[in-house]
Design an enzyme around this catalytic site. Structure first.
Site, mmCIF file in Angstrom:
data_model
loop_
_atom_site.group_PDB
_atom_site.id
_atom_site.type_symbol
_atom_site.label_atom_id
_atom_site.label_comp_id
_atom_site.label_asym_id
_atom_site.label_seq_id
_atom_site.Cartn_x
_atom_site.Cartn_y
_atom_site.Cartn_z
ATOM 1 N N GLU A 1 -27.338 31.438 -47.412
ATOM 2 C CA GLU A 1 -27.488 30.235 -46.582
ATOM 3 C C GLU A 1 -26.724 29.050 -47.147
ATOM 4 O O GLU A 1 -26.136 28.263 -46.387
ATOM 5 C CB GLU A 1 -28.968 29.879 -46.461
ATOM 6 C CG GLU A 1 -29.228 28.706 -45.537
ATOM 7 C CD GLU A 1 -30.698 28.320 -45.486
ATOM 8 O OE1 GLU A 1 -31.006 27.349 -44.789
ATOM 9 O OE2 GLU A 1 -31.510 28.977 -46.154
ATOM 10 N N ASP A 2 -26.706 28.891 -48.480
ATOM 11 C CA ASP A 2 -26.187 27.657 -49.086
ATOM 12 C C ASP A 2 -24.870 27.809 -49.840
ATOM 13 O O ASP A 2 -24.379 26.835 -50.415
ATOM 14 C CB ASP A 2 -27.239 27.070 -50.043
ATOM 15 C CG ASP A 2 -28.470 26.584 -49.298
ATOM 16 O OD1 ASP A 2 -28.368 26.324 -48.091
ATOM 17 O OD2 ASP A 2 -29.540 26.480 -49.929
#
Length: 736
Positions: A76-77
Site C-alpha cells: 500500500e505505501d
C-alpha cells in the site's frame, strides 16, 4: 524503539521450533522499502510495522503472522507489488498482505460507503483466514496507542470507527483484552473531557477501592483454602473507564450506585467442577444479589466465552462482582480465537497443524458468517453497518424450542426474532407464540430459559409493526425486504392510476403513453431509471410528478397547448412559495436536491436544528418532512427508500431561533435549578420555560426550554449545564 531481536525472542519462547529466518527476511525487506518514510510523530515509519509484529508475537501468533505484520504496509505505501512479494515470501504471506491491502484501499466512495465496504471485506477475509483480522486489529491497536500526533478531528473519526467496528469485532472473536484497550483508547480521544473527569473521580476513590479489593481477595483465598478448592490465583480489578462511563450514562446514576465498580476473579485449576465449588464458597461467605448470577460455563457465549458471574453484598453493604473460570477459560476470555496459537509442549505435525487451522476456520465462520448472511437481501451500506453494529455485540439470551434446541438471541429479542432464527419461512408465517406453554403476544421480551413454540399460518405475511419490536438483523432485514416488495407493487399501481388521471385531464389516450413500452422506457431513462415499472413506482411514491412525465411525452409546445389549468398551477406555486417564506422553511432554510416546488416541514419527533445531519422523506399530501438523521423514526422510514430525498441546509445570514427542550438529571439537593438557569444565562441564551421534579430514584429532573440558533449553540448550552456541580446527565428531549 522495539528491536527485531526482542520480537524473535518472544516468538521462540512461545512457538515450538519456529522459522525465524522468514521473520528476519521480512524485517530487512520492510526496512529497505520503508526507508525514508516517517510517521506523524517524526519517527521512522519502520517503528509501526515493528510494533505490529511485536503485538502479534505477544499474542503468540505463528511466524507467518508476525512476518505479515512487518510487511503489512509495503504494497500500500511503497512501490512493491504483489508479484515481487510473492517471489520473496511465497503465497501464504502474500495472500495475507493482499487481504490487508484490499481492506485498506477503497477510493471514490463516501466515508460511510468506504467504512461499509472495508468491513464487508474484512468479515469475508476473516472467514477465509482469521489471521487477516488479527493482524488488522494489531495494526489498529498500535495506531490507537500513538494517536496523540494526529489532528483532533482525525483522532475522533478514527476512534469512533474503532468503537463502532474494531472493538466489537475483537469482542465477537472473544478477545476481551484487545477489546478493552481499544475501547478505553477510543473513549479517551472522542470524549477527552469526560475521560479526564471520570478518571479523576475514580482515582480519588482508588485508595478505598484498592483496600476493599485487597480485603476481598484475601478473604476469598482463605475461604477457598479452608474448603479445599484448588485455585491458581485470585485477581481484583476496578471497572474500566469506558465501561463505567457507558453504565453511568445509560442508567443515569452516580458512581456510588454502580454494582460492579470492583470485581474479583477466581482462576481455578482446569476441572470445571472447581468453578462450581468456588461459587458455593462465595455464596456461603457473602449474600448473593438475586437475578445477578450468570452461568456461561454450562451454556457458553457464541464468542467462546465461559465463566461464572455472580454479584454479592460485602461488608458494609458494598456490592461487588465475582467471576470464576478455569485457566483455559481465562485464556480464551482474554485472547479469544487468538488463543489457538498457544501450543502444547509437544509440537504438532504439519498435518495436525493444518487440521487445527481448519477447525479454527470453522469456528470463525460460525461466529462471523451470519454477519454477511444478514445483508443478502439488502446491499445498502447504511443498513449493513447498522446490522453489523447490532450483531457484533454479545448475544446473552438463551431460549429453547419445544424439542430442547438452544437458540441464542440478543437481549430484548421477541418471539418474532426467535421465529426468524429458526427459519425465514417460520418468521414470515408467524402469527403467535407460546412461551412456557402460555399464549403470549409477539411483542413479549424473551427471558433466559424460556421455552418458545411459534404458531404459524400458511397464508400469513410479515407486519410493518414488527419492526418496532424485533432486534436481530436477520428478522429486521427480512421484514423490510417483504414490506419494500409489497409497497413497490402498491406504488406501481398508484403511479399508474395517477398518470392515467393526469393524462385524462389533457384528453390524451392513456394507451399512447402507458402502453407504449419504448416511450415509457425513454422517459424513465431521462429520470435515471431503467424500466417503465421504476418510473410508475417513482410516481406512486410521490418522487416524480405525473404532469412532468406527461410534459416529457408531449413536448413543451403541445403540453402548453393542452394544459387545462396553467394559470391555476402558477398561482398554487406562488402560494406555496409564500407559505415557505412565511414559516422560514423551504427555500430560505432547507434545500431539496432534485425536487422543485415542494413544501418542506421539520419532523415534530426530532425538530432538526441547523447544522445537524438531515434527511428528507416524501410524505404524500404533506410535502417533504425533514428529520435529523439520528431520529429514532428514521430507521422505519428507511423501509421506503424510494421516498428518501437528499436535503441540506441553505446558506443564510439570517439567524433562526428554535425552541429546544433539555432534560438534566441531577443530585437531589437545593439550588440545582438556579445553578442550571444561571449557567444558561451566562452564555447569553434565552430561557422560555424551566421546571423541576424528583424522580422515583430520588434524583432531580430539571427540564429547561431554551432558544438556540443551531447545533453548535445547543452544544454550548449542554456543555455549560454539564459543568454545574451535581449534574449527572444532560440530554435533548424531542416530541413523540
Amino acid at each position: 524503539m522495539i528491536r527485531i531481536e526482542d520480537i524473535i525472542e518472544k516468538v521462540e519462547n512461545n512457538r515450538p521450533e519456529p522459522d525465524i529466518e522468514v521473520i528476519r527476511r521480512a524485517y530487512m525487506f520492510s526496512a529497505l522499502h520503508h526507508r525514508g518514510q516517517v510517521r506523524a510523530s517524526g519517527e521512522p515509519y519502520l517503528v509501526h510495522p515493528l510494533a505490529v509484529a511485536d503485538i502479534l508475537a505477544e499474542m503468540r501468533l505463528d511466524e507467518v503472522s508476525v512476518s505479515t505484520g512487518l510487511l503489512h504496509d509495503v504494497v500500500e505505501d511503497t512501490l512493491v507489488d504483489l508479484d515481487t512479494l510473492r517471489s520473496y515470501f511465497g503465497e501464504e504471506i502474500t495472500h495475507l498482505v493482499d487481504g490487508l491491502t484490499k481492506i485498506a484501499h477503497i477510493s471514490n466512495l463516501s466515508k460511510e460507503r468506504q467504512q461499509a465496504e472495508n468491513v464487508r471485506k474484512m468479515v469475508l477475509a476473516m472467514i477465509t483466514d482469521v489471521r487477516v483480522v488479527l493482524i488488522k486489529l494489531a495494526d489498529r491497536l498500535h495506531n490507537m496507542r500513538t494517536m496523540q500526533f494526529l489532528k483532533p478531528e482525525k483522532r475522533a473519526r478514527i476512534s469512533q470507527e474503532t468503537l463502532d467496528i474494531y472493538a466489537p469485532i475483537a469482542h465477537r472473536l472473544g478477545m476481551g483484552k484487545m477489546r478493552s484497550e481499544l475501547e478505553d483508547l477510543a473513549f479517551q480521544n472522542i470524549y477527552p473531557e469526560e475521560y479526564k473527569r471520570l478518571s479523576k473521580e475514580v482515582e480519588a476513590r482508588r485508595p478505598d477501592l484498592d483496600a476493599a479489593l485487597e480485603k476481598i481477595t484475601k478473604t476469598i483465598e482463605e475461604r477457598l483454602k479452608e474448603n479445599g478448592v484448588p485455585f491458581v490465583e485470585i485477581q481484583g480489578r476496578v471497572k474500566r473507564l469506558y465501561s463505567l462511563w457507558k453504565k453511568l450514562k445509560k442508567q443515569k446514576i452516580t458512581i456510588d450506585r454502580v454494582y460492579d465498580l470492583i470485581a474479583a476473579r477466581i482462576i481455578t485449576f482446569d476441572d470445571k467442577k472447581n468453578c462450581y465449588l468456588a461459587l458455593s464458597v462465595i455464596h456461603d461467605t457473602w449474600t448473593p444479589v438475586p437475578e445477578r448470577f450468570k452461568d456461561w460455563i454450562a451454556i457458553p457465549r457464541d464468542n467462546l466465552y465461559q465463566s461464572l458471574h455472580t454479584s454479592v453484598i460485602g461488608d458494609g453493604g458494598q456490592a461487588f462482582e465475582v467471576q470464576i473460570r478455569t485457566r483455559e477459560m481465562h485464556q480464551i476470555a482474554e485472547e479469544g480465537v487468538a488463543a489457538h496459537w498457544k501450543y502444547k509442549e509437544k509440537k504438532l505435525g504439519k498435518q495436525q497443524e493444518d487440521e487445527s487451522l481448519d477447525e479454527l476456520r470453522k469456528t470463525v465462520e460460525k461466529l462471523l458468517l451470519p454477519l454477511v448472511e444478514t445483508t443478502n437481501d439488502n446491499e445498502d451500506s447504511e443498513d449493513f453497518l447498522e446490522s453489523l453494529k447490532l450483531d457484533l455485540y454479545p448475544k446473552d439470551v438463551y431460549a429453547f424450542t419445544p424439542m430442547g434446541k438452544v437458540i441464542q438471541l440478543p437481549r430484548g429479542s421477541t418471539p418474532v426474532d426467535f421465529a426468524y432464527a429458526i427459519h425465514s419461512e417460520v418468521g414470515d408465517t408467524c402469527t403467535g407464540a407460546k412461551i412456557n406453554g402460555r399464549i403470549t403476544t409477539l411483542k413479549t421480551e424473551i427471558q433466559n430459559g424460556d421455552v418458545i413454540e411459534i404458531l404459524t399460518t400458511a397464508n400469513s405475511k410479515p407486519s410493518r409493526d414488527w419492526l418496532n419490536h424485533v432486534v436481530t438483523a436477520k428478522a429486521r432485514n427480512r421484514i423490510r425486504h417483504w414490506i419494500a416488495d409489497q409497497q413497490r407493487a402498491e406504488s406501481i399501481d398508484i403511479g399508474r392510476k395517477l398518470l392515467e388521471k393526469e393524462i385524462d385531464k389533457f384528453r390524451v389516450s392513456p394507451k399512447k403513453l402507458i402502453n407504449n413500452d419504448e416511450e415509457m422506457k425513454r422517459i424513465a431513462n431521462e429520470y435515471g431509471l431503467s424500466r417503465p415499472e421504476d418510473l410508475l413506482a417513482s410516481i406512486g411514491y410521490g418522487k416524480t410528478f405525473p404532469r412532468s412525465v406527461l410534459g416529457k411525452f408531449l413536448g413543451a409546445e403541445k403540453f402548453a397547448e393542452l394544459d387545462p389549468d396553467k394559470r391555476k398551477e402558477t398561482r398554487l406555486e406562488s402560494g406555496m412559495k409564500a407559505v415557505k417564506k412565511f414559516i422560514g422553511l423551504g427555500e430560505d432554510a432547507i434545500i431539496v436536491q432534485g425536487i422543485d416546488n415542494l413544501l418542506t416541514t421539520r419532523g415534530r419527533c426530532c425538530n432538526p436544528l441547523r447544522g445537524e445531519p438531515i434527511i428528507g422523506y416524501i410524505s404524500l399530501g404533506k410535502g417533504i418532512v425533514v428529520h435529523n438523521k439520528n431520529c429514532k423514526n428514521v430507521k422505519q422510514l428507511m423501509v421506503n427508500r424510494d421516498r428518501i430525498v437528499d436535503v441540506e441546509w441553505a446558506k443564510s445570514e439570517r439567524q433562526e431561533i428554535q425552541s429546544v427542550k433539555i432534560l438534566a438529571t441531577t443530585e437531589n439537593r437545593t439550588g440545582m435549578l438556579a445553578g442550571i438557569t444561571n449557567a444558561i444565562a451566562e452564555i447569553k441564551t434565552g430561557i422560555r420555560d424551566a421546571r423541576a421534579k424528583i424522580s422515583k430514584d430520588d434524583q432531580g429532573l430539571i427540564e429547561v426550554t431554551v432558544e438556540v440558533f443551531d447545533k453548535k449553540h445547543l452544544d454550548r448550552v449542554v456543555a455549560s449545564i454539564e459543568q454545574v456541580p451535581g449534574v449527572i446527565a444532560v440530554e435533548r428531549v424531542n416530541s413523540n
